[in-house]
Structure formats: C-alpha cells, structure tokens
Enzyme design. Structure first.
Site, mmCIF file in Angstrom:
data_model
loop_
_atom_site.group_PDB
_atom_site.id
_atom_site.type_symbol
_atom_site.label_atom_id
_atom_site.label_comp_id
_atom_site.label_asym_id
_atom_site.label_seq_id
_atom_site.Cartn_x
_atom_site.Cartn_y
_atom_site.Cartn_z
ATOM 1 N N SER A 109 1.545 -5.929 2.693
ATOM 2 C CA SER A 109 2.851 -5.716 3.234
ATOM 3 C C SER A 109 3.882 -6.760 2.342
ATOM 4 O O SER A 109 4.935 -7.009 2.699
ATOM 5 C CB SER A 109 3.242 -6.257 4.659
ATOM 6 O OG SER A 109 2.375 -7.544 5.000
ATOM 7 N N CYS A 155 2.156 6.499 7.951
ATOM 8 C CA CYS A 155 1.025 6.732 7.062
ATOM 9 C C CYS A 155 0.170 7.887 7.347
ATOM 10 O O CYS A 155 -0.453 8.020 8.265
ATOM 11 C CB CYS A 155 0.232 5.418 6.910
ATOM 12 S SG CYS A 155 -0.955 5.448 5.711
ATOM 13 N N CYS A 173 -8.701 1.848 6.031
ATOM 14 C CA CYS A 173 -8.243 2.266 4.606
ATOM 15 C C CYS A 173 -8.690 1.845 3.576
ATOM 16 O O CYS A 173 -8.835 0.748 3.253
ATOM 17 C CB CYS A 173 -6.578 2.023 4.902
ATOM 18 S SG CYS A 173 -5.875 2.870 3.350
ATOM 19 N N GLU A 230 -0.034 -0.185 15.031
ATOM 20 C CA GLU A 230 -0.902 0.678 14.920
ATOM 21 C C GLU A 230 -1.932 0.943 16.145
ATOM 22 O O GLU A 230 -2.411 2.029 16.409
ATOM 23 C CB GLU A 230 -1.806 0.332 13.593
ATOM 24 C CG GLU A 230 -2.857 1.435 13.108
ATOM 25 C CD GLU A 230 -3.593 1.322 12.044
ATOM 26 O OE1 GLU A 230 -4.778 1.515 12.274
ATOM 27 O OE2 GLU A 230 -3.322 0.551 11.093
ATOM 28 N N ASN A 263 -3.187 -7.925 7.986
ATOM 29 C CA ASN A 263 -3.718 -7.660 6.689
ATOM 30 C C ASN A 263 -3.710 -9.028 5.840
ATOM 31 O O ASN A 263 -4.695 -9.318 5.046
ATOM 32 C CB ASN A 263 -3.156 -6.726 5.894
ATOM 33 C CG ASN A 263 -3.543 -6.529 4.830
ATOM 34 O OD1 ASN A 263 -2.638 -6.531 3.738
ATOM 35 N ND2 ASN A 263 -4.699 -5.847 4.373
ATOM 36 N N CYS A 286 0.659 -1.168 -0.070
ATOM 37 C CA CYS A 286 -0.130 0.111 0.061
ATOM 38 C C CYS A 286 0.915 1.276 0.056
ATOM 39 O O CYS A 286 2.128 1.081 0.320
ATOM 40 C CB CYS A 286 -0.856 0.147 1.257
ATOM 41 S SG CYS A 286 0.083 0.218 2.780
ATOM 42 N N SER A 327 1.590 -10.881 9.542
ATOM 43 C CA SER A 327 0.668 -9.738 9.049
ATOM 44 C C SER A 327 -0.897 -10.063 9.172
ATOM 45 O O SER A 327 -1.472 -10.851 8.718
ATOM 46 C CB SER A 327 0.954 -9.584 7.355
ATOM 47 O OG SER A 327 0.070 -8.995 6.714
ATOM 48 N N THR A 378 -6.774 0.505 10.680
ATOM 49 C CA THR A 378 -6.718 0.761 9.457
ATOM 50 C C THR A 378 -6.726 -0.428 8.456
ATOM 51 O O THR A 378 -7.376 -0.422 7.308
ATOM 52 C CB THR A 378 -5.931 1.792 8.873
ATOM 53 O OG1 THR A 378 -4.871 1.083 9.025
ATOM 54 C CG2 THR A 378 -5.971 3.035 9.648
#
Length: 299
Positions: free
Chosen positions: A276, A96, A204, A130, A234, A12, A232, A166
């Site tokens: 990532s 970010c 996000c 985060e 995500n 990203c 990760s 996010t």
C-alpha cells in the site's frame, strides 16, 4: 551515504488498479465516493482527496442515492451490492481479482460446510475490509482467527475449512494451520482425516513473495527505512520481516519521521515499503536522505 529503493516494493496489482480506476473516473467528475480508505496510507488518501475522492463509511453509503461509489481492492460483502441497487448507486468496482476469486471459494466452501455441519475459519484481522467481504459470503458465520485465544471459538469435533486473508504472513498461516490440526487430533483422539480439516493457503503470491525478497534486501543494506501507513496490516507484517534480518530497520510514514542520528555517512541505506506504499512516497524519502549533508552525519 548510498541510498537505494527496493524495486520489488510498492503497490501490488490490486491497489494500483483501484487507484488508476479512481483517477480515471475523477477526470470526468469532480467528486467520487469511496467506501473506506482506498489504500492504507494517509498521504496517498490525502493526495486523492485533493482530486475529489470522498471517503465514506457503510452508514453513509446507506444514505447516498443516485451517485457513483468506488469499491476498493479489498472487496465488499453482498450487502453492499444490495444497498447500491436499492439506492440507485453506480458502483465502480475495483475489487482485486485475487480477492474476488477468494470470495467465491469461501462462498462455495461455506455452502458445503453448511451441509456437513462444519465451520469456515478465516485467518485474518477482525474488522479488516477484506475480512468483512469474506465473512459476508458466509452470512457472518465464519470464525475469524488472529491470536491463539481466538482458537477457543472453534468446535474441533466438527469439520473445519480454513482460509486466509490474502495479505497475511505465510509463516503465520502454516503455524495456525498446524495448531488447528493438533487440536482436531486431540479432540478426536485419532489422526486428522481429510474430511475433517481442509487448509487453503489463500495468501496472494504477489504479497508472500515479498518476504524472501525483503529478507535479501535487508541483509544487503546497513540500514532499512520501511515506509508504510500505520494502518496497513501488510506493512506491519513486512516490517517485521526486515527487522528480523536487520536490527537497524525503522518504520516511518514519511520523511518527516526520519532521524538523522539513525545513519552514518558510510551506510548503505535501503528504502522499501508495503503493498500500500506509493513509489512517489519512497522517492520522497530517498530525496530527503540524499539531501542530508555528509558532514552532519557520524562517520
């Protein structure tokens, strides 16, 4: 066998920006400290370590003086900036912009909730970088919720303002939001009023838009190879999106984990990854698959 890489996969903006900042800085210096892994991908972390990026934790940060430290895309709590000032540390801030904006929103909402005796709830993984940055905006008073059992920490008779990490699943956020709303109604015995519950979808869009894109990509291919670091969040979420659409989906960290028995010579194979996952790693996986002799694969 036909092999293709999903054009929407890979870094990203936030991760790409942080890695570019790190590489630019290391061109001028042979050592740069980074507070935590710059990205949740061990192979990329190792590549950057060879260039001079030294990963440290918060305890090590407190013992550093007169040096440069990179803040990665995940962002940091106010305490990190305080330590940097006290120890004469120059911060290379690669937070970010989406995360920084969310931190500001959480801080503003927290100040309001303090006045109204309300609660900040964050849908996210406790201990995630985060989330640490977000809870730091609330003097560590925010309630972090991931599983249904975490809902027990919330006082549903008091106002609730909900945010999300996010990179979480949009579906998961709205399911959680509905559960909180139902609990508030049950606690109050009346319909939810706006002042009692405020749900903020802070996921996000560069991340959430990948879900429908991956659904389509998974349907278009016979086999999906999802490349991601196992740390990760995500990556875990997006892999489940692939698996729900295509049962022949496999999660690997690198080409070394590929099993030729997963593939047939007539297969269309799609390679994709997390926010990532570096493109060079997906290309490495593609090259390996294309090097497999067709004669060694089942028809």
């Amino acid at each position: 066998m036909q092999v293709s890489i999903d054009k929407n996969s890979g870094y990203c903006f936030g991760v790409e920006f942080a890695i570019k900042m790190a590489e630019d800085e290391m061109e001028q210096s042979d050592k740069l400290y980074c507070l935590g892994d710059i990205v949740h991908n061990d192979m990329e972390v190792n590549r950057l370590a060879a260039k001079g990026l030294v990963v440290i934790d918060r305890e090590e940060l407190e013992n550093l003086h007169d040096c440069k430290v990179l803040i990665r895309a995940h962002g940091e709590p106010p305490e990190t900036y305080k330590v940097a000032i006290e120890n004469n540390i120059e911060l290379i801030d690669a937070s970010c912009p989406v995360v920084l904006k969310l931190q500001h929103r959480v801080k503003t909402a927290f100040d309001k909730m303090e006045r109204e005796e309300g609660q900040i709830v964050i849908y996210g993984k406790k201990g995630h970088a985060e989330v640490i940055g977000l809870t730091g905006q609330t003097l560590e008073k925010a309630i972090v919720v991931m599983e249904d059992s975490d809902l027990e920490k919330i006082d549903f008779a008091r106002p609730v303002t909900l945010f999300s990490q996010t990179t979480k699943s949009t579906k998961g956020f709205y399911e959680l939001s509905k559960k909180i709303e139902d609990r508030i109604q049950a606690a109050k015995g009346a319909p939810v009023e706006t002042v009692d519950f405020n749900a903020n979808d802070s996921i996000c869009r560069q991340v959430s838009n990948r879900e429908p894109q991956l659904q389509k990509f998974s349907q278009e291919n016979d086999v999906i190879v999802f490349v991601s670091g196992k740390k990760s969040s995500n990556g875990k979420a997006l892999y489940q999106v692939c698996l729900s659409e295509n049962p022949r989906s496999y999660f690997v960290e690198s080409e070394s984990e590929l099993n030729p028995e997963w593939f047939h010579s007539s297969d269309k194979v799609g390679i994709c990854g997390a926010t990532s996952t570096p493109m060079w790693l997906m290309e490495q996986v593609k090259n390996y698959l294309e090097s497999l002799e067709a004669s060694t694969l089942p028809a």
